[in-house]
Design a protein around this motif. Structure first.
Motif, PDB file in Angstrom:
ATOM      1  N   GLU A  13       3.594   7.806   1.704  1.00 49.75           N
ATOM      2  CA  GLU A  13       2.609   6.545   2.273  1.00 49.75           C
ATOM      3  C   GLU A  13       3.507   5.337   1.459  1.00 49.75           C
ATOM      4  O   GLU A  13       4.071   5.232   1.028  1.00 49.75           O
ATOM      5  CB  GLU A  13       1.382   6.220   1.479  1.00 49.75           C
TER       6      GLU A  13
ATOM      7  N   HIS B  57      -2.039   2.528   9.481  1.00 49.37           N
ATOM      8  CA  HIS B  57      -3.038   1.106   9.809  1.00 49.37           C
ATOM      9  C   HIS B  57      -2.269  -0.223   9.274  1.00 49.37           C
ATOM     10  O   HIS B  57      -1.167  -0.139   8.558  1.00 49.37           O
ATOM     11  CB  HIS B  57      -4.110   1.321   8.450  1.00 49.37           C
TER      12      HIS B  57
ATOM     13  N   ASP C 275       1.074  -1.766   0.184  1.00 51.96           N
ATOM     14  CA  ASP C 275       0.540   0.191  -0.141  1.00 51.96           C
ATOM     15  C   ASP C 275       1.050   1.136  -0.137  1.00 51.96           C
ATOM     16  O   ASP C 275       1.561   2.077   1.030  1.00 51.96           O
ATOM     17  CB  ASP C 275      -0.927  -0.155   0.984  1.00 51.96           C
TER      18      ASP C 275
ATOM     19  N   GLU D 180       1.970   7.388   6.730  1.00 52.68           N
ATOM     20  CA  GLU D 180       0.488   8.381   4.954  1.00 52.68           C
ATOM     21  C   GLU D 180       0.064   9.344   5.625  1.00 52.68           C
ATOM     22  O   GLU D 180      -0.904   9.496   5.383  1.00 52.68           O
ATOM     23  CB  GLU D 180      -0.316   7.315   4.048  1.00 52.68           C
TER      24      GLU D 180
END
Ligand code: GLY
Ligand code: MN
Ligand code: MN
Length: 292
Positions: free
Chosen positions: A258, A203, A118, A234
């Motif tokens: 990020e 997260h 991510d 991020e």
């Protein structure tokens, strides 16, 4: 049975908080594929500027990499140029990609094992940041770097976010944008800086892009970091075109950076740090890709 299902989901989320060696190797692989996908994105930018839906040119360039090297995308790609970068979770990707703007791309390859990366990079469409773009970018970069330095075993997960917010609040204050003192903004009742950074900084990441989401608060947000945890850092700043609370030169600029972070025995490793992320490294990386 719903209650039992919830209990099972919570239990499984908590089991997944610490990644073993196999999982970490899979995530390293997803990150490497994603980095190659970002190279594809840069190569596609010149073509994107000539297309009515330039953002889709970027989205589909990355999609090819995700399908050819991995199982799929880990989540819908965000390809957000100009003011669209200030819209959180812009996945319509119907906009044009114009010279002089930034384009924010948030994308991740999901491996065949289903572990995903991510990663977000914010890139200058013509290969060079303007002064105001670089100023905003560098504030976000400083927040991301401070959060990475703060990440080590024993530190609370939620304190990573506070570290990043402190850096951003100071910059917003220095720029004359924050309407109150830094202390008041950082207090629980304040949070004025969140107008321009309205999401979390981190997260957990793994099989799911928002992994371990059913874990209890005391196991996630309020828990100390432990070796083997993998999460994102991020931070971003998002200045909307229509935001009259900021000087005009800031409007229409959205920046997020990020990276995917692994907690180690004595600190943390950014798995995606070698994807260029400073102004200078991004500019020379883009120039090199456009030469070859
Ligand atoms: N790409 C979704 C997120 O950053 O959380
Ligand atoms: Mn994320
Ligand atoms: Mn993301």
């Amino acid at each position: 049975s719903d209650a039992l299902d919830n209990e099972l989901a919570e239990f499984l989320s908590e089991l997944r908080l610490i990644k073993d060696e196999h999982e970490i190797a899979e995530m390293r692989g997803s990150v490497e594929s994603t980095i190659r996908g970002f190279e594809d994105i840069v190569r596609a930018i010149p073509q994107a500027t000539k297309h009515d839906r330039g953002e889709r040119v970027i989205e589909t360039a990355f999609f090819a990499r995700a399908r050819l090297e991995g199982n799929d995308l880990g989540y819908d790609t965000i390809a957000a140029a100009g003011n669209n970068a200030t819209v959180l979770h812009w996945i319509r990707n119907t906009g044009q990609v114009n010279e002089g703007d930034l384009v924010l791309v948030d994308a991740g390859v999901e491996a065949d094992s289903l572990y995903t990366a991510d990663i977000t990079r914010t890139l200058p469409v013509n290969g060079t940041f303007t002064e105001i773009q670089a100023k905003i970018y560098n504030a976000v970069l400083e927040a991301a770097d401070a959060a990475l330095v703060a990440a080590k075993p024993g530190v609370l997960f939620r304190d990573i976010h506070l570290t990043a917010m402190e850096v951003l609040a100071h910059h917003l204050s220095d720029w004359g944008i924050l309407p109150v003192s830094v202390d008041e903004a950082l207090s629980a009742e304040g949070q004025h800086h969140r107008r321009w950074m309205p999401h979390g900084t981190s997260h957990h990441l793994g099989l799911d892009v928002h992994d371990c989401a059913q874990a209890r608060r005391e196991m996630y947000l309020d828990a100390p970091l432990r070796p083997g945890m993998v999460f994102t850092i991020e931070p971003g700043l998002y200045f909307k075109n229509e935001d009259l609370a900021i000087p005009a030169e800031y409007r229409g600029i959205g920046v997020r950076i990020e990276d995917d972070i692994l907690v180690t025995e004595d600190g943390a490793e950014s798995l995606s740090a070698h994807l260029p992320r400073t102004v200078q490294d991004i500019e020379s990386w883009m120039a090199d890709l456009w030469k070859s």
